[in-house]
Design a protein around this motif. Sequence first.
Motif, mmCIF file in Angstrom:
data_model
loop_
_atom_site.group_PDB
_atom_site.id
_atom_site.type_symbol
_atom_site.label_atom_id
_atom_site.label_comp_id
_atom_site.label_asym_id
_atom_site.label_seq_id
_atom_site.Cartn_x
_atom_site.Cartn_y
_atom_site.Cartn_z
ATOM 1 N N ASP A 1 -3.959 3.598 8.770
ATOM 2 C CA ASP A 1 -3.302 2.309 9.035
ATOM 3 C C ASP A 1 -1.834 2.353 8.632
ATOM 4 O O ASP A 1 -0.975 1.803 9.334
ATOM 5 N N VAL A 2 -1.543 2.995 7.498
ATOM 6 C CA VAL A 2 -0.162 3.131 7.049
ATOM 7 C C VAL A 2 0.650 3.924 8.073
ATOM 8 O O VAL A 2 1.781 3.547 8.419
ATOM 9 N N ALA A 3 0.082 5.016 8.559
ATOM 10 C CA ALA A 3 0.782 5.844 9.542
ATOM 11 C C ALA A 3 1.073 5.057 10.820
ATOM 12 O O ALA A 3 2.185 5.119 11.361
ATOM 13 N N LYS A 4 0.098 4.299 11.277
ATOM 14 C CA LYS A 4 0.308 3.489 12.490
ATOM 15 C C LYS A 4 1.379 2.430 12.267
ATOM 16 O O LYS A 4 2.188 2.141 13.157
ATOM 17 N N GLU A 5 1.366 1.850 11.063
ATOM 18 C CA GLU A 5 2.356 0.816 10.747
ATOM 19 C C GLU A 5 3.767 1.382 10.771
ATOM 20 O O GLU A 5 4.688 0.766 11.322
ATOM 21 N N LEU A 6 3.959 2.557 10.178
ATOM 22 C CA LEU A 6 5.282 3.174 10.170
ATOM 23 C C LEU A 6 5.697 3.622 11.570
ATOM 24 O O LEU A 6 6.885 3.599 11.909
ATOM 25 N N GLU A 7 4.718 4.004 12.384
ATOM 26 C CA GLU A 7 5.019 4.391 13.757
ATOM 27 C C GLU A 7 5.440 3.171 14.578
ATOM 28 O O GLU A 7 6.404 3.226 15.340
ATOM 29 N N ILE A 8 4.730 2.056 14.422
ATOM 30 C CA ILE A 8 5.084 0.822 15.134
ATOM 31 C C ILE A 8 6.476 0.336 14.724
ATOM 32 O O ILE A 8 7.244 -0.173 15.547
ATOM 33 N N ALA A 9 6.810 0.512 13.438
ATOM 34 C CA ALA A 9 8.123 0.119 12.943
ATOM 35 C C ALA A 9 9.218 1.110 13.337
ATOM 36 O O ALA A 9 10.381 0.916 13.004
ATOM 37 N N ARG A 10 8.840 2.184 14.037
ATOM 38 C CA ARG A 10 9.766 3.209 14.518
ATOM 39 C C ARG A 10 10.489 3.912 13.373
ATOM 40 O O ARG A 10 11.642 4.281 13.475
ATOM 41 N N LEU A 11 9.748 4.091 12.294
ATOM 42 C CA LEU A 11 10.279 4.812 11.152
ATOM 43 C C LEU A 11 9.717 6.221 11.074
ATOM 44 O O LEU A 11 10.265 7.070 10.362
ATOM 45 N N ALA A 12 8.632 6.479 11.766
ATOM 46 C CA ALA A 12 8.003 7.798 11.772
ATOM 47 C C ALA A 12 7.137 7.920 13.013
ATOM 48 O O ALA A 12 6.882 6.928 13.712
ATOM 49 N N ALA A 13 6.681 9.131 13.275
ATOM 50 C CA ALA A 13 5.762 9.382 14.386
ATOM 51 C C ALA A 13 4.556 10.150 13.851
ATOM 52 O O ALA A 13 4.687 10.959 12.931
ATOM 53 N N ILE A 14 3.396 9.865 14.407
ATOM 54 C CA ILE A 14 2.181 10.559 13.978
ATOM 55 C C ILE A 14 2.035 11.850 14.767
ATOM 56 O O ILE A 14 2.006 11.838 16.002
ATOM 57 N N ASP A 15 1.973 12.955 14.061
ATOM 58 C CA ASP A 15 1.795 14.269 14.683
ATOM 59 C C ASP A 15 0.333 14.667 14.535
ATOM 60 O O ASP A 15 -0.083 15.175 13.501
ATOM 61 N N LYS A 16 -0.470 14.451 15.573
ATOM 62 C CA LYS A 16 -1.903 14.749 15.513
ATOM 63 C C LYS A 16 -2.195 16.215 15.780
ATOM 64 O O LYS A 16 -3.312 16.668 15.532
ATOM 65 N N ALA A 17 -1.199 16.929 16.268
ATOM 66 C CA ALA A 17 -1.425 18.340 16.555
ATOM 67 C C ALA A 17 -1.342 19.181 15.290
ATOM 68 O O ALA A 17 -1.840 20.296 15.244
ATOM 69 N N TRP A 18 -0.698 18.649 14.263
ATOM 70 C CA TRP A 18 -0.546 19.400 13.023
ATOM 71 C C TRP A 18 -1.832 19.318 12.223
ATOM 72 O O TRP A 18 -2.552 18.333 12.282
ATOM 73 N N LYS A 19 -2.120 20.321 11.436
ATOM 74 C CA LYS A 19 -3.363 20.375 10.667
ATOM 75 C C LYS A 19 -3.499 19.153 9.761
ATOM 76 O O LYS A 19 -2.600 18.815 9.018
ATOM 77 N N ALA A 20 -4.645 18.473 9.842
ATOM 78 C CA ALA A 20 -4.983 17.318 9.010
ATOM 79 C C ALA A 20 -4.123 16.099 9.317
ATOM 80 O O ALA A 20 -4.139 15.133 8.577
ATOM 81 N N HIS A 21 -3.351 16.147 10.419
ATOM 82 C CA HIS A 21 -2.476 15.040 10.812
ATOM 83 C C HIS A 21 -1.304 14.891 9.843
ATOM 84 O O HIS A 21 -1.425 15.206 8.659
ATOM 85 N N ALA A 22 -0.215 14.395 10.349
ATOM 86 C CA ALA A 22 0.972 14.245 9.510
ATOM 87 C C ALA A 22 1.887 13.185 10.088
ATOM 88 O O ALA A 22 1.779 12.813 11.261
ATOM 89 N N LEU A 23 2.773 12.693 9.249
ATOM 90 C CA LEU A 23 3.850 11.816 9.693
ATOM 91 C C LEU A 23 5.092 12.676 9.867
ATOM 92 O O LEU A 23 5.425 13.491 8.999
ATOM 93 N N GLU A 24 5.767 12.498 10.978
ATOM 94 C CA GLU A 24 6.963 13.279 11.272
ATOM 95 C C GLU A 24 8.174 12.346 11.332
ATOM 96 O O GLU A 24 8.111 11.268 11.938
ATOM 97 N N PHE A 25 9.262 12.750 10.674
ATOM 98 C CA PHE A 25 10.466 11.930 10.615
ATOM 99 C C PHE A 25 11.583 12.634 11.379
ATOM 100 O O PHE A 25 11.867 13.810 11.132
ATOM 101 N N SER A 26 12.222 11.904 12.273
ATOM 102 C CA SER A 26 13.208 12.520 13.169
ATOM 103 C C SER A 26 14.644 12.346 12.685
ATOM 104 O O SER A 26 15.560 12.895 13.297
ATOM 105 N N ILE A 27 14.856 11.593 11.623
ATOM 106 C CA ILE A 27 16.208 11.384 11.108
ATOM 107 C C ILE A 27 16.251 11.736 9.625
ATOM 108 O O ILE A 27 15.211 11.849 8.972
ATOM 109 N N GLY A 28 17.438 11.925 9.095
ATOM 110 C CA GLY A 28 17.599 12.281 7.696
ATOM 111 C C GLY A 28 17.156 11.166 6.767
ATOM 112 O O GLY A 28 17.055 10.002 7.162
ATOM 113 N N LYS A 29 16.931 11.526 5.507
ATOM 114 C CA LYS A 29 16.394 10.555 4.547
ATOM 115 C C LYS A 29 17.343 9.395 4.298
ATOM 116 O O LYS A 29 16.914 8.242 4.199
ATOM 117 N N ARG A 30 18.630 9.665 4.175
ATOM 118 C CA ARG A 30 19.583 8.574 3.912
ATOM 119 C C ARG A 30 19.616 7.604 5.089
ATOM 120 O O ARG A 30 19.615 6.379 4.907
#
Length: 268
Positions: free
Chosen positions: A121-150
Amino acid sequence: MLALSKRRHETPDSVVITWKTARRVLGRRMLLVLEAADEEFCRVLECAGVAYAMPGKRIMIPDEVHVVTGDAPRAIRLPKERLTVNAQLALLWYLLKGKGDRVSFRELAEGPKLPKNRITDVAKELEIARLAAIDKAWKAHALEFSIGKRELWEKALPVMASPVQSRFRTKSPSRGLARAGILALSDQTMLAPDNFGTYAISRGDPRIGEMPPLRYEGDVIEVWKYAPARLAGESTCVDNLSRYLTLKDDPDERVRGELRTLLEGMEW
C-alpha cells in the motif's frame, strides 16, 4: 500596541514580564495582542493588570473594557493531500539511509520497520503521488526513484506533515528520549537553546504514562506518530528531516534560516 506571538509554550508569567518591561521602557500605555489562550492563562494576565486583546476571542483593559466573545470563524481552507504516516516514514528513511536509486520491499521492512502487510500500500501511495515507481521485475519488488534525493525532498515536501501529534510539558521526562526541536537544532548550530528541553517520544510508548503533564512548566514532550528511533537510530537527537518538518513553520526567521543551512550541508 505590541503584538506578541504565544509560541513555544510561552508562560503567562513571561507575558506579564514582557508587558511590564515594554511599558517601563516606552513609558506609554501598552496593549498586548496575543493568540487565544485558555481561561487559566487569561486569569493570570488579568490578576497582574495586563491590558491585552485576543482577536476574535476577548479584549481586556483594566478598569475600562472587558469583552469576551465566541471563537472567531476560521478561514475556509481547501484540503491538501498528505502522505500517510507509513508512506512518509518510508520516504524519509530512503532520503536519509537509502543507497542508489531504488529500495527493496525487504529493506522497507527491515529499515524503517514498516508492517509487511502495509508495504504494498505504501508503494502504491508513493507511485500515485509520483514520487516513486514500483519495479516488479526486480527481485522481491522494489521502489525506484528517478530523481536525486534533494530534488525528491523538495518535490515531496508539500505532501509531508510534521510527525508531532501532540505536545505536553513535564518536570520529569523519562531517560533515553531523543532530543528534538530547538534543543536538537542548537546542538548543530549557533542557535541558543530554549530555557527548557524538548524531547520526542512515540505515541505508543508506555513511558508517556510515567510523565505527569503540566500546563506551563517543565520540559516539552513531543508525541510523534512514529518512533523517532526508526530514523535516528542510536543518535541522541531526532533525524534532521523529521526535525525540519516540526520546525519549518516556526515564526522565528533565525530558526528557519538554520534549518535551511543544515539542509544545504547535508550529503544527499
